[in-house]
Design an enzyme around this catalytic site. Sequence first.
Site, mmCIF file in Angstrom:
data_model
loop_
_atom_site.group_PDB
_atom_site.id
_atom_site.type_symbol
_atom_site.label_atom_id
_atom_site.label_comp_id
_atom_site.label_asym_id
_atom_site.label_seq_id
_atom_site.Cartn_x
_atom_site.Cartn_y
_atom_site.Cartn_z
ATOM 1 N N TRP A 165 0.173 14.881 -5.405
ATOM 2 C CA TRP A 165 0.465 13.558 -4.826
ATOM 3 C C TRP A 165 -0.553 13.232 -3.753
ATOM 4 O O TRP A 165 -1.280 14.133 -3.307
ATOM 5 C CB TRP A 165 1.898 13.533 -4.230
ATOM 6 C CG TRP A 165 2.456 12.141 -4.184
ATOM 7 C CD1 TRP A 165 2.631 11.351 -3.082
ATOM 8 C CD2 TRP A 165 2.879 11.354 -5.299
ATOM 9 N NE1 TRP A 165 3.135 10.131 -3.456
ATOM 10 C CE2 TRP A 165 3.293 10.108 -4.800
ATOM 11 C CE3 TRP A 165 2.948 11.577 -6.690
ATOM 12 C CZ2 TRP A 165 3.770 9.084 -5.639
ATOM 13 C CZ3 TRP A 165 3.407 10.563 -7.515
ATOM 14 C CH2 TRP A 165 3.810 9.342 -6.991
ATOM 15 N N ASP A 221 -3.054 6.250 2.647
ATOM 16 C CA ASP A 221 -2.532 4.978 3.154
ATOM 17 C C ASP A 221 -1.143 4.692 2.575
ATOM 18 O O ASP A 221 -0.631 5.454 1.756
ATOM 19 C CB ASP A 221 -3.497 3.844 2.816
ATOM 20 C CG ASP A 221 -3.526 3.522 1.327
ATOM 21 O OD1 ASP A 221 -3.364 4.454 0.504
ATOM 22 O OD2 ASP A 221 -3.691 2.356 0.962
ATOM 23 N N GLU A 224 -0.667 4.944 -0.999
ATOM 24 C CA GLU A 224 -0.839 6.312 -1.509
ATOM 25 C C GLU A 224 -2.083 6.477 -2.373
ATOM 26 O O GLU A 224 -2.103 7.268 -3.304
ATOM 27 C CB GLU A 224 0.398 6.736 -2.318
ATOM 28 C CG GLU A 224 1.696 6.265 -1.696
ATOM 29 C CD GLU A 224 2.928 6.924 -2.287
ATOM 30 O OE1 GLU A 224 3.330 6.497 -3.371
ATOM 31 O OE2 GLU A 224 3.479 7.853 -1.672
ATOM 32 N N GLU A 225 -3.121 5.688 -2.084
ATOM 33 C CA GLU A 225 -4.312 5.710 -2.930
ATOM 34 C C GLU A 225 -5.578 6.129 -2.196
ATOM 35 O O GLU A 225 -6.447 6.763 -2.781
ATOM 36 C CB GLU A 225 -4.532 4.311 -3.536
ATOM 37 C CG GLU A 225 -3.445 3.918 -4.508
ATOM 38 C CD GLU A 225 -3.532 2.463 -4.952
ATOM 39 O OE1 GLU A 225 -2.891 2.124 -5.962
ATOM 40 O OE2 GLU A 225 -4.220 1.669 -4.283
ATOM 41 N N GLU A 449 9.661 -4.577 -7.981
ATOM 42 C CA GLU A 449 8.532 -4.317 -7.101
ATOM 43 C C GLU A 449 7.520 -5.459 -7.179
ATOM 44 O O GLU A 449 7.002 -5.935 -6.179
ATOM 45 C CB GLU A 449 7.862 -3.001 -7.510
ATOM 46 C CG GLU A 449 6.665 -2.617 -6.676
ATOM 47 C CD GLU A 449 6.030 -1.325 -7.186
ATOM 48 O OE1 GLU A 449 5.417 -1.346 -8.280
ATOM 49 O OE2 GLU A 449 6.166 -0.287 -6.506
#
Length: 598
Positions: A165, A221, A224-225, A449
């Site tokens: 992750w 960030d 999550e990238e 989302e």
Amino acid sequence: MLEIYKESIRGLCQAGAEQIAQTRMRVFLVSALALCATIFTQARVVDDYVSREGPIAKAGLLANIGSTGAKSLGARPGVVVASPNRVDPDYVYMWIRDSSLVFKLLVDQYTLGDDTSPAIRSLIDAFVTSQGRIQKVSNPSGTQATGGLGEPKFNIDETAFTDGWGRPQRDGPALRSTTLMIYSKWLLANQNGSQVTNVLWPIIKQDLDYTAQYWNQTGFDLWEEVSSSSFFTSAAQHRALREGAAFARQLGQTSVAATYEEQANNVLCFLQSYWNPTGKYITSNTGGGRSGIDANSALASIHNFDPEAGCDVATYQPCSDKALSSLKVYVDSFRQIYSINKGIPANQAVATGRYPEDVYYGGNPWYLGVAAVAEQLYDSIITWNRQGNIPITDISLPFFRQFSPSVNPGTYASSSSTFQTLNTAVKAFADGFIAILEKYTPTDGSLAEQFGRDNGLPLSAKDLTWSYASALTAFNARAGKTSASWGAKGLVVPAVCHNNPGPTVDITFNEQATTQFGENIFLAGSIDVLKGWSPDNAVALSSANYPIWSATVKIPASTNFEYKYIRKFNGVVTWESGSNRFFASPQNGTYILNDSWR
Ligand SMILES: *[C@@H]1O[C@H](CO)[C@@H](O)[C@H](O)[C@H]1NC(C)=O
Ligand SMILES: *[C@@H]1O[C@H](CO)[C@@H](O)[C@H](O)[C@H]1NC(C)=O
Ligand SMILES: *[C@@H]1O[C@H](CO)[C@@H](O)[C@H](O)[C@H]1NC(C)=O
Ligand SMILES: *[C@@H]1O[C@H](CO)[C@@H](O)[C@H](O)[C@H]1NC(C)=O
């Protein structure tokens, strides 16, 4: 309500009176009438939507919280399921960020008296207990003492998520401590100091200590990238440390208070470096190779809204010139790229996403992005009304000229027609974003989302808890409701910025390797001092004790990291075979690692 409309129309007509003097009357009257009608109709549509969607969003949010929520099967009490969507994508996890923001809303509602039901109090207490347990769960980012608080997501039974992750993510502890401090201050004010001292403070202190130690290290960030420094993360860290210093002092913890305050000042200084003076926007990430235009900045601005801080730019308050300029750049970046935005005039609301370069699910508008824009604008209106003026600078001028093409920099008092014109127009602009939400909310009121860039249909995870929370916080701001002040007023940015490398330990890396003449051994790894895996910048080892190659490196204390050795010969780089080596640096002292080439 009707009074507000009348006020709005009056504002418009005053604006009109100014323009009539300059422009052709007929053209003006036609457009003013059309605009009046649009605003009037839109405000009604938005009023209806807010009263219909508010209860649906609240119910949708509560349904995802364990263990009583209807869609929270398997979640422990107080655990927020990000979305009950199990497949494409699987979001049945608990993120520290999402949960903390969701509970910030619930704590605000409880402590401000909007929802004082015992059920909400029980949920908040369950959240506190749950997060206290989760802090102690060892995970791939470390243990509680070695950086594990930076782990972004857990299984909903509170066990560690151990697959690969984007970790660590360093905003989680900051956001969680903020939510817990808002609740703690209410408990203190309501004669329940023992609950704060015995239960909440130990959890908050862990988070603040983590934030004070690690804010100056990179991490992933909020999307999550990108692994670098991120504006949202730094802004959340600054707020937590600033509020934490005052809170610690309130509890008599003067020594840690001083540490938090010192680091808060350092973060405040660093925060200024995200401003891009050429593009006139806040650069969201220092890495990632993108424009840096991102919902990140609007989300940071609303999270850090302090109703007593005016339009202060040091903390990028919602109505600060930099935050408004950044908002315009962000919104405009989606006008051309989504087909559902085609044909909408350049000064009206459009659907917005995370960032223009986004390709996740094809890159689409996000409900929480649209809601954040509206909220930043409503927050601005709250402050303008409160301070009795609208300040305009060269930096915010393009934002305001969307609504009044001939307006100039200056401070416009609430008695002026310019104030009325701009206030009315920005309210209508903000309502426009809620109208976008309304347009793309399905009839059952559920919020996913994303919604499709070409067809506006809900997309990706269904019933996203954060989408519901973002709609509710925007609705609250529209109603003029504010969270308590957190100490952003009148802050002075230090003239010189200081790093916080935190404590380090000397680690000696010994690698036994036979080499040929001209061949050298280097070290690269996952942390900054090991050059983030870059073979070009890798740390050179000395062959003074050949065949042992050696280097001593100052490594951040209590930190998990991975590393490998490489050979360089005639410009050719060869990595060691096998999986990455792993080490958790100790809290203090020195350490010698004895490895041999694989
Ligand atoms: C303090 O708060 C806790 C948690 O909500 C509650 O269980 C306890 O009854 C409260 N005590 C007092 C004295 O109000
Ligand atoms: C650490 O702080 C210094 C000083 O503000 C800054 O120049 C540097 O970019 C920061 N690094 C990270 C990763 O936050
Ligand atoms: C050094 O670290 C150990 C744990 O590894 C801890 O027990 C000890 O208190 C630390 N000593 C100092 C001086 O911080
Ligand atoms: C590596 O070797 C040195 C002696 O050369 C020793 O002191 C040290 O404990 C060793 N490290 C490990 C992790 O075994």
